[in-house]
Motif scaffolding. Structure first.
Motif, PDB file in Angstrom:
ATOM      1  N   SER A 175      -9.566  -0.052  -2.718  1.00  0.00           N
ATOM      2  CA  SER A 175      -9.471  -1.537  -2.091  1.00  0.00           C
ATOM      3  C   SER A 175      -8.143  -1.903  -2.154  1.00  0.00           C
ATOM      4  CB  SER A 175     -10.805  -2.514  -2.365  1.00  0.00           C
ATOM      5  OG  SER A 175     -10.186  -2.738  -3.506  1.00  0.00           O
ATOM      6  N   LYS A 176      -7.832  -3.270  -1.274  1.00  0.00           N
ATOM      7  CA  LYS A 176      -6.448  -3.372  -1.267  1.00  0.00           C
ATOM      8  C   LYS A 176      -6.762  -4.290  -2.582  1.00  0.00           C
ATOM      9  CE  LYS A 176      -2.889  -5.096   1.468  1.00  0.00           C
ATOM     10  NZ  LYS A 176      -1.511  -4.205   1.932  1.00  0.00           N
ATOM     11  N   MET A 177      -7.942  -4.892  -2.651  1.00  0.00           N
ATOM     12  CA  MET A 177      -7.425  -5.931  -3.976  1.00  0.00           C
ATOM     13  C   MET A 177      -7.048  -4.509  -4.946  1.00  0.00           C
ATOM     14  SD  MET A 177     -10.216  -8.078  -6.126  1.00  0.00           S
ATOM     15  CE  MET A 177      -9.979  -8.783  -5.042  1.00  0.00           C
ATOM     16  N   GLU A 178      -7.193  -3.416  -5.179  1.00  0.00           N
ATOM     17  CA  GLU A 178      -7.308  -2.455  -6.773  1.00  0.00           C
ATOM     18  C   GLU A 178      -6.126  -2.415  -5.799  1.00  0.00           C
ATOM     19  OE1 GLU A 178     -11.467  -0.711  -6.835  1.00  0.00           O
ATOM     20  OE2 GLU A 178     -10.506  -0.136  -5.516  1.00  0.00           O
ATOM     21  N   VAL A 179      -5.628  -2.279  -5.039  1.00  0.00           N
ATOM     22  CA  VAL A 179      -3.977  -1.727  -4.786  1.00  0.00           C
ATOM     23  C   VAL A 179      -3.258  -2.588  -5.283  1.00  0.00           C
ATOM     24  CG1 VAL A 179      -2.600  -1.232  -3.276  1.00  0.00           C
ATOM     25  CG2 VAL A 179      -4.572  -0.783  -2.438  1.00  0.00           C
ATOM     26  N   ARG A 180      -3.805  -4.042  -5.064  1.00  0.00           N
ATOM     27  CA  ARG A 180      -2.495  -4.879  -6.249  1.00  0.00           C
ATOM     28  C   ARG A 180      -2.685  -5.144  -7.411  1.00  0.00           C
ATOM     29  NH1 ARG A 180      -0.542  -8.006  -2.813  1.00  0.00           N
ATOM     30  NH2 ARG A 180      -1.218  -8.916  -0.518  1.00  0.00           N
ATOM     31  N   GLN A 181      -3.981  -5.043  -8.008  1.00  0.00           N
ATOM     32  CA  GLN A 181      -4.293  -4.522  -9.160  1.00  0.00           C
ATOM     33  C   GLN A 181      -3.774  -3.752 -10.233  1.00  0.00           C
ATOM     34  OE1 GLN A 181      -8.326  -4.402  -9.148  1.00  0.00           O
ATOM     35  NE2 GLN A 181      -8.989  -6.536  -9.662  1.00  0.00           N
ATOM     36  N   ALA A 223      -7.340   5.359   0.629  1.00  0.00           N
ATOM     37  CA  ALA A 223      -8.902   5.530   1.498  1.00  0.00           C
ATOM     38  C   ALA A 223      -9.750   6.349   0.809  1.00  0.00           C
ATOM     39  CB  ALA A 223      -8.711   6.197   3.008  1.00  0.00           C
ATOM     40  N   GLU A 224      -9.112   7.836   0.506  1.00  0.00           N
ATOM     41  CA  GLU A 224     -10.068   9.014  -0.112  1.00  0.00           C
ATOM     42  C   GLU A 224     -10.665   8.364  -1.650  1.00  0.00           C
ATOM     43  OE1 GLU A 224      -7.503  12.742   0.352  1.00  0.00           O
ATOM     44  OE2 GLU A 224      -6.856  12.409   1.548  1.00  0.00           O
ATOM     45  N   VAL A 225      -9.464   8.396  -2.494  1.00  0.00           N
ATOM     46  CA  VAL A 225     -10.802   7.191  -3.111  1.00  0.00           C
ATOM     47  C   VAL A 225     -10.936   6.175  -3.487  1.00  0.00           C
ATOM     48  CG1 VAL A 225      -8.597   9.102  -4.746  1.00  0.00           C
ATOM     49  CG2 VAL A 225      -8.557   6.451  -4.443  1.00  0.00           C
ATOM     50  N   ASP A 251       0.848  -1.236  -0.256  1.00  0.00           N
ATOM     51  CA  ASP A 251      -0.274  -0.121   0.462  1.00  0.00           C
ATOM     52  C   ASP A 251       0.633   1.127   0.330  1.00  0.00           C
ATOM     53  OD1 ASP A 251      -2.234  -1.404  -0.132  1.00  0.00           O
ATOM     54  OD2 ASP A 251      -1.919  -1.620   1.769  1.00  0.00           O
ATOM     55  N   SER A 252       1.864   1.211   1.100  1.00  0.00           N
ATOM     56  CA  SER A 252       2.630   2.338   1.127  1.00  0.00           C
ATOM     57  C   SER A 252       3.461   2.779  -0.299  1.00  0.00           C
ATOM     58  CB  SER A 252       2.749   2.252   2.021  1.00  0.00           C
ATOM     59  OG  SER A 252       4.291   1.762   2.312  1.00  0.00           O
ATOM     60  N   THR A 253       3.987   1.486  -0.850  1.00  0.00           N
ATOM     61  CA  THR A 253       4.406   1.749  -1.957  1.00  0.00           C
ATOM     62  C   THR A 253       3.605   2.591  -3.001  1.00  0.00           C
ATOM     63  OG1 THR A 253       5.944  -0.465  -0.828  1.00  0.00           O
ATOM     64  CG2 THR A 253       6.296   0.232  -2.988  1.00  0.00           C
ATOM     65  N   LEU A 254       2.903   1.656  -3.315  1.00  0.00           N
ATOM     66  CA  LEU A 254       2.094   2.482  -3.960  1.00  0.00           C
ATOM     67  C   LEU A 254       1.660   3.528  -4.256  1.00  0.00           C
ATOM     68  CD1 LEU A 254       0.862   2.365  -7.166  1.00  0.00           C
ATOM     69  CD2 LEU A 254      -1.868   1.138  -5.346  1.00  0.00           C
ATOM     70  N   VAL A 255       1.803   4.418  -3.215  1.00  0.00           N
ATOM     71  CA  VAL A 255       1.318   5.273  -2.918  1.00  0.00           C
ATOM     72  C   VAL A 255       2.699   6.189  -3.066  1.00  0.00           C
ATOM     73  CG1 VAL A 255       1.183   7.372  -0.737  1.00  0.00           C
ATOM     74  CG2 VAL A 255      -0.904   5.142  -1.002  1.00  0.00           C
ATOM     75  N   GLY A 309      -0.503   4.858   3.783  1.00  0.00           N
ATOM     76  CA  GLY A 309      -1.069   3.126   2.294  1.00  0.00           C
ATOM     77  C   GLY A 309      -2.344   3.267   3.086  1.00  0.00           C
ATOM     78  N   VAL A 310      -2.757   4.271   4.231  1.00  0.00           N
ATOM     79  CA  VAL A 310      -3.896   3.953   5.084  1.00  0.00           C
ATOM     80  C   VAL A 310      -5.730   2.987   3.503  1.00  0.00           C
ATOM     81  CG1 VAL A 310      -6.464   3.591   5.754  1.00  0.00           C
ATOM     82  CG2 VAL A 310      -4.646   4.046   6.688  1.00  0.00           C
ATOM     83  N   ASN A 311      -5.865   2.189   3.166  1.00  0.00           N
ATOM     84  CA  ASN A 311      -6.682   1.685   1.773  1.00  0.00           C
ATOM     85  C   ASN A 311      -8.029   1.722   2.515  1.00  0.00           C
ATOM     86  OD1 ASN A 311      -7.732  -1.215   1.983  1.00  0.00           O
ATOM     87  ND2 ASN A 311      -4.981  -1.273   2.294  1.00  0.00           N
ATOM     88  N   ALA A 312      -9.060   1.311   1.246  1.00  0.00           N
ATOM     89  CA  ALA A 312     -10.309   2.133   2.210  1.00  0.00           C
ATOM     90  C   ALA A 312     -10.669   0.362   2.716  1.00  0.00           C
ATOM     91  CB  ALA A 312     -11.267   2.029   0.551  1.00  0.00           C
ATOM     92  N   ASP A 313     -10.629  -0.449   2.501  1.00  0.00           N
ATOM     93  CA  ASP A 313     -10.495  -1.540   3.490  1.00  0.00           C
ATOM     94  C   ASP A 313     -10.294  -1.917   4.354  1.00  0.00           C
ATOM     95  OD1 ASP A 313     -11.907  -3.121   0.949  1.00  0.00           O
ATOM     96  OD2 ASP A 313      -9.738  -4.684   0.725  1.00  0.00           O
ATOM     97  N   ASP A 314      -9.157  -1.294   4.857  1.00  0.00           N
ATOM     98  CA  ASP A 314      -8.611  -0.227   6.692  1.00  0.00           C
ATOM     99  C   ASP A 314      -9.461   0.478   7.095  1.00  0.00           C
ATOM    100  OD1 ASP A 314      -6.462  -1.613   5.905  1.00  0.00           O
ATOM    101  OD2 ASP A 314      -5.316  -0.006   4.837  1.00  0.00           O
ATOM    102  N   LEU A 315     -10.580   1.160   6.691  1.00  0.00           N
ATOM    103  CA  LEU A 315     -11.619   1.957   7.475  1.00  0.00           C
ATOM    104  C   LEU A 315     -12.325   0.750   8.041  1.00  0.00           C
ATOM    105  CD1 LEU A 315     -11.768   4.905   4.654  1.00  0.00           C
ATOM    106  CD2 LEU A 315     -10.232   4.271   6.546  1.00  0.00           C
TER     107      LEU A 315
END
Length: 271
Positions: A152-158, A147-149, A29-33, A121-127
């Motif tokens: 999800s975790k799956m979308e982070v991987r995608q 999370a703002e956009v 997550d944080s690496t994508l950010v 790197g907090v994503n929407a699933d973390d919420l």
């Protein structure tokens, strides 16, 4: 909304920030950010990794390699959550004190160096999960672009795969303190033995796993579909001896298998 559209939103967010400091653990997550921030802001993006006993040395090395590959400036800073009894006593809101220490360390650095934003790197699933650390970050003004956009975790991987990041399928690796049941004191020695045990199993080819610590007992969690093969392929007496050398008295195998957030079940049972 497609991941391409969410990527465009993320780029817009960073362009509006002008400068950003990324709380960078080296996880996916944080690496994508960090990757998107570097693409948009170039040398106006800075990634900082907090170094403490709860971070595996192997994870720190991964973070360094990944930061170099995406080209972002990367710095290390020491955090001292182990000096805080509110953290080491391991209450149910332990993560609040961890993230408080992290952001109380990063915010002054950001202000001193002229970065108006600290992002994580907090994503929407973390919420949707019990994450008291998110509250600590928000209280200190941190932003969570994923999370703002609504990513999800799956979308982070995608998206990571779409951008050609070779670690897109890297297993989640939360801090080592998450291996202990709430209420069990966390010490450096305990963190080290859990970390060494997990590294040993990864070297045997088991990447998605946890070694939970319950007193002096190690509980190995593997994906359910791998349990039978693990038992058949492993010299169990040798494994027990290795774990005992690390400091455990007993070694068990969780027959249910690995489930993220399993230790949080006690919270729902108490409510």
């Amino acid at each position: 909304m497609t991941i391409e559209q969410k990527l465009a939103q993320l780029k817009t967010l960073f362009s509006q920030m002008d400068q950003a400091l990324i709380a960078y653990s080296g996880g996916i997550d944080s690496t994508l950010v960090a990757k998107i921030a570097r693409d948009v802001l170039e040398d106006r993006a800075l990634a900082i990794t907090a170094v403490s006993p709860s971070l595996l040395p192997e994870e720190l090395e991964d973070a360094k390699v990944q930061a170099a590959q995406i080209g972002i400036t990367h710095e290390l800073v020491e955090t001292r959550e182990m000096d805080n009894l509110n953290y080491t006593s391991n209450p149910i809101n332990r993560c609040y004190f961890c993230k408080s220490e992290l952001h109380d360390t990063l915010k002054p650095i950001a202000l001193k160096q002229g970065y108006p934003y600290v992002v994580d790197g907090v994503n929407a699933d973390d919420l949707q999960d019990y994450r008291p650390g998110i509250q600590a970050a928000k209280e200190r003004g941190a932003r969570s672009p994923l999370a703002e956009v609504g990513m999800s975790k799956m979308e982070v991987r995608q998206l990571s795969r779409h951008l050609g990041l070779p670690w897109w399928d890297k297993p989640a690796q939360p801090c080592l303190s998450s291996r202990f049941p709430y209420g069990e004191e966390i010490t450096i020695a305990k963190l080290q033995r859990v970390g060494r045990a997990e590294v040993y199993l990864r070297k045997q080819g088991y990447n998605n796993l946890r070694v939970r610590s319950d007193g002096n007992t190690a509980r190995i969690e593997l994906p359910p579909e791998q349990i039978k093969a693990f038992v058949l392929a492993t010299d169990l007496s040798q494994l027990v001896q290795i774990f005992q050398d690390y400091g455990f008295a007993c070694v068990t195998l969780d027959l249910e298998g690995y489930r993220s957030g399993k230790l949080n079940r006690v919270l729902s049972q108490q409510s």
